[in-house]
Enzyme design. Structure first.
Site, PDB file in Angstrom:
ATOM      1  CD  GLU A   1      -7.202  -4.778   5.591  1.00  0.00           C
ATOM      2  OE1 GLU A   1      -6.388  -3.657   6.168  1.00  0.00           O
ATOM      3  OE2 GLU A   1      -7.610  -5.152   4.510  1.00  0.00           O
TER       4      GLU A   1
ATOM      5  CG  ASP B   1      -0.702  -4.653  -1.105  1.00  0.00           C
ATOM      6  OD1 ASP B   1      -1.806  -3.835  -1.579  1.00  0.00           O
ATOM      7  OD2 ASP B   1      -0.162  -4.614   0.448  1.00  0.00           O
TER       8      ASP B   1
ATOM      9  CG  ASP C   1      -5.420   0.722   0.961  1.00  0.00           C
ATOM     10  OD1 ASP C   1      -5.433  -0.606   1.653  1.00  0.00           O
ATOM     11  OD2 ASP C   1      -4.226   1.054   1.388  1.00  0.00           O
TER      12      ASP C   1
END
Ligand code: GLC
Length: 748
Positions: free
Chosen positions: A409, A480, A406
């Protein structure tokens, strides 16, 4: 502008073009794929998505005419003009893709004085931004062109008239149709024309821009802040061909372990041994099949990756082995950010070996994520990938079965990483500006390769951020989302476009991550989610829990019905994964993939196919108990009632809360499994074939579902064929594994 074409030469399958001001290359990779390469930044490609030499020998010819030269393969030809204008034709001479020659004429442009005025209220005035990027291509759009793909973007299936950016972004606000970027960068799209179609893969990792007719209905553009003009024109005679060709280039998902296709329960906030034990007890108590529980960041000590909190978890290895006795596997989250803390081994080792990203003055770059001040492993460096991958032994030794990557990015809580932070690109220093969009990709690669080395099993990796080609290493979820009906609706085009873009093993957070779900929304979501390859209920700390037993008997019963449906269809899902490894065709497919000539499906956002045999038309409107369903050509059968429907027609069908309308194509042979509480509960269970009216045949795959023995032939492949008289013939296409003890035939 490059000026006049002064000279050219064809060397093998590569055409070198010397223009007055620039040299460019066209390389024929296959009969269907031509690479267009202008070395504006580096001399070579340096692709992260395409890893091997993909050039296959094909016959290539070159012809010269008065105003252009023409490069021809057995399937496509490209006419090359002065100023590097390129037009691509199919083999019948139909023009598919032409460079745009006219002036850029925005349909809408603001005067500077208005821009200031509008900004005063805080509006984002993006139409006033630049239309021209240092690297770009502008191509003609025809009136009927539809555009698909581009990974996980928000909004509708057909991207025509929309504008997007590729810059992997963690934006916690509710994802809206106007968002230009989300977590993933997949610069591949398909243009479906009234006659013909093609794909473009724009292999550039810098921040990129895609304007699909918003600026002007007559052209579209793609471009970037930097890098090479490096794109692949991908031809093919159908949408499946284009997807296959794209995944030939960038790779296909590997065969997953079978249990990963089971049900996963997750929540950010499960933070103790007792919680996990009681989850497992409730799964059993309420008879909800389950294969995995996810351990979000609270299993760690102070959010330090590669640690386990000893206060809240007495003995994690014992917990994980107890869960496994019940068939439940553990998947742990690992974020890239390493806490800055003296004597914390991951930090100390990384510092000692120079493994973290740096500032231009060579100090370690520090930002913040969950653990507070944190540093970023430089995954573009192969030694960092090895280091990280080897450390996964911490999880392997505790009995963890899969890794959830997670925040890759990469996310940062202290403002964005500056462009000039130094990251490595394999064997040379690079910058955040260039490596940002492949950070998640490289982290996934480190995780996949490390896990494979350590376990010998098929690695199960989930990622939030990725780039084209990441499908070789990881599955993905859409990040999300929120407990909103609009987000349930968005889940369909989003997963369909991810699938068209090579990412076949995907899923959304069932019930919604942020905000509070409702019983009705949760039910309607599991009715969609049970068809996602990644079948996970997940939600955020601070919101209501989303385990199905919290919502009363009706919800439990319906929820169980759809989890059981998924478990009964596991052989079908596993077959679809196998097909994907061979063809790149995704599990969840928009109808347009198989019915591209049917105009009714080109903008169909609320139905999808699972493989070719199942069509799902879920209810995605609050309160609805009926819905309009479009069935494409052929005869279809209601999965629940077996009622027959003629295709190419709209029907209003009943869909009370416990019913998700599902249709099965005539001639289908649907492989199913007996009920199980987890994959492998029954040792070599029987195979059930649900046989629908009509002629058809079906190839079914069987192996141990865990390791790589199938690569050495340890698998069975059956071909079931139903003849006109209705009887079923079985041919073994391959025999190398223990066969089913029984094959049960259920005629519909
Ligand atoms: C991010 C993830 C989410 C996770 C949370 C805490 O928001 O997208 O899935 O639960 O971080 O780790």
């Amino acid at each position: 502008m490059f000026g006049k074409l002064s000279d050219y030469s064809l060397d093998g399958q590569t055409l070198t073009l010397h223009y007055e001001k620039q040299t460019a290359y066209l390389q024929v990779l296959t009969a269907d794929i031509i690479n267009v390469f202008v070395p504006l930044y580096t001399e070579e490609h340096r692709s992260k998505a395409i890893e091997d030499n993909k050039e296959l020998p094909v016959s290539v010819s070159l012809e010269k005419s008065a105003s252009y030269i023409m490069l021809t393969t057995p399937s496509i030809s490209c006419r090359i003009y002065d100023n590097f204008k390129l037009d691509f034709y199919d083999k019948d001479g139909t023009l598919l893709c032409a460079d745009y020659r006219g002036n850029r004429i925005p349909r809408f442009q603001l005067q500077d004085s208005f821009i200031e005025f509008i900004k005063q209220e805080g509006h984002d005035v993006d139409m006033a931004g630049s239309m021209d990027y240092p690297v770009q291509s502008v191509k003609v759009l025809d009136q009927d062109d539809c555009i698909y793909g581009l990974g996980d973007k928000t909004g509708v299936l057909n991207k025509r008239y929309y504008e997007y950016e590729n810059w992997n972004s963690d934006i916690p606000d509710p994802h809206e149709d106007c968002f230009k970027s989300l977590y993933k960068s997949i610069p591949f799209f398909i243009i479906l024309k009234e006659k013909g179609l093609y794909g473009i893969f724009y292999d550039n990792t810098f921040k990129s821009y895609f304007n699909f007719g918003k600026e002007n209905n007559g052209y579209y553009s793609f471009g970037s802040d930097n890098g090479n003009l490096d794109y692949y024109f991908i031809g093919g005679s159908s949408m499946p061909d284009i997807v296959s060709n794209y995944t030939y280039l960038t790779g296909r998902m590997p065969l997953p372990q079978k249990w990963t296709l089971g049900y996963h329960q997750s929540r950010w906030g499960y933070d103790s041994e007792e919680t996990f034990r009681s989850l497992a007890e409730n799964m059993a108590k309420y008879r909800i099949p389950c294969d995995a529980l996810h351990f979000d960041i609270d299993y760690m000590e102070h959010y330090k990756v590669f640690t386990w909190n000893k206060e809240r978890f007495d003995d994690p290895a014992l917990l994980l082995s107890d869960l496994k006795k019940q068939g439940i596997k553990a998947v742990t989250i690992i974020d890239p950010g390493v806490k800055v803390e003296k004597d914390y081994p991951m930090y100390e080792e990384g510092i000692a070996n120079d493994y973290f990203a740096k500032t231009p003055d060579q100090s370690v770059y520090v930002n913040a994520v969950w653990p507070g001040d944190a540093v970023y492993p430089d995954f573009g460096n192969p030694s960092v990938r090895d280091w990280w991958g080897n450390h996964l032994s911490f999880y392997v030794n505790l009995g963890v079965s899969g890794i959830w990557n997670d925040m890759n990015e990469p996310a940062s809580f202290n403002g964005p990483l500056p462009d000039d932070v130094i990251f490595t690109d394999e064997d040379r220093p690079s910058t955040h500006k260039e490596m940002h969009n492949v950070y998640g990709h490289n982290m996934a690669k480190a995780t996949y390769e490390g896990w494979k080395r350590l376990t010998g099993k098929r690695p199960f990796v989930i990622t939030r951020a990725c780039y084209s080609g990441s499908q070789k290493y990881t599955t993905a979820w859409t990040g999300d989302n929120q407990s909103l009906w609009t987000h349930l609706r968005m889940a369909i085009p989003q997963q369909c476009n991810l699938g068209l873009s090579g990412m076949a093993f995907v899923g959304t957070d069932i019930g919604g991550f942020g905000a509070d779900t409702t019983p009705e929304l949760l039910i309607r979501w599991v009715q969609v989610g049970c068809f996602s390859p990644l079948f996970r209920n997940h939600c955020a700390k601070g919101n209501m829990n989303q385990e199905p037993w919290l919502f009363g008997d009706e919800v439990i019963a319906i929820y169980r019905k759809y989890v059981e449906l998924r478990y009964s269809l596991l052989p079908y899902f596993y077959d679809l994964c196998r097909v994907c490894t061979q063809t790149g065709l995704p599990v969840i497919r928009p109808l347009v993939l198989h019915y591209e000539h049917d105009e009714a499906v080109r903008n169909l956002n609320d139905e999808f196919l699972v493989g070719e045999q199942l069509l799902v038309a879920p209810v995605v409107e609050q309160g609805a108990v009926k819905r309009m369903v479009y069935l494409p050509e052929g005869i279809w059968y209601d999965y629940w009632t077996h009622k027959e429907y003629q295709g190419k027609e709209y029907y209003l069908v009943d869909a009370p809360l416990d019913t998700c309308p599902i249709f099965v194509k005539a001639g289908s042979i649907l492989p199913k499994a007996p009920a199980q509480m987890y994959v492998g509960e029954l040792d070599n269970p029987a195979l059930i074939l649900e046989i629908y009216p009509g002629e058809g045949s079906y190839v079914h795959y069987q192996d141990n579902g865990e390791d790589f023995a199938y690569e050495d032939g340890a698998y069975n492949e059956y071909c079931f064929t139903k003849n006109a008289a209705g009887s079923l013939e079985t041919t073994m296409l391959h025999e190398g594994y223990e066969k089913y003890p029984e094959i049960i035939l259920n005629y519909v």
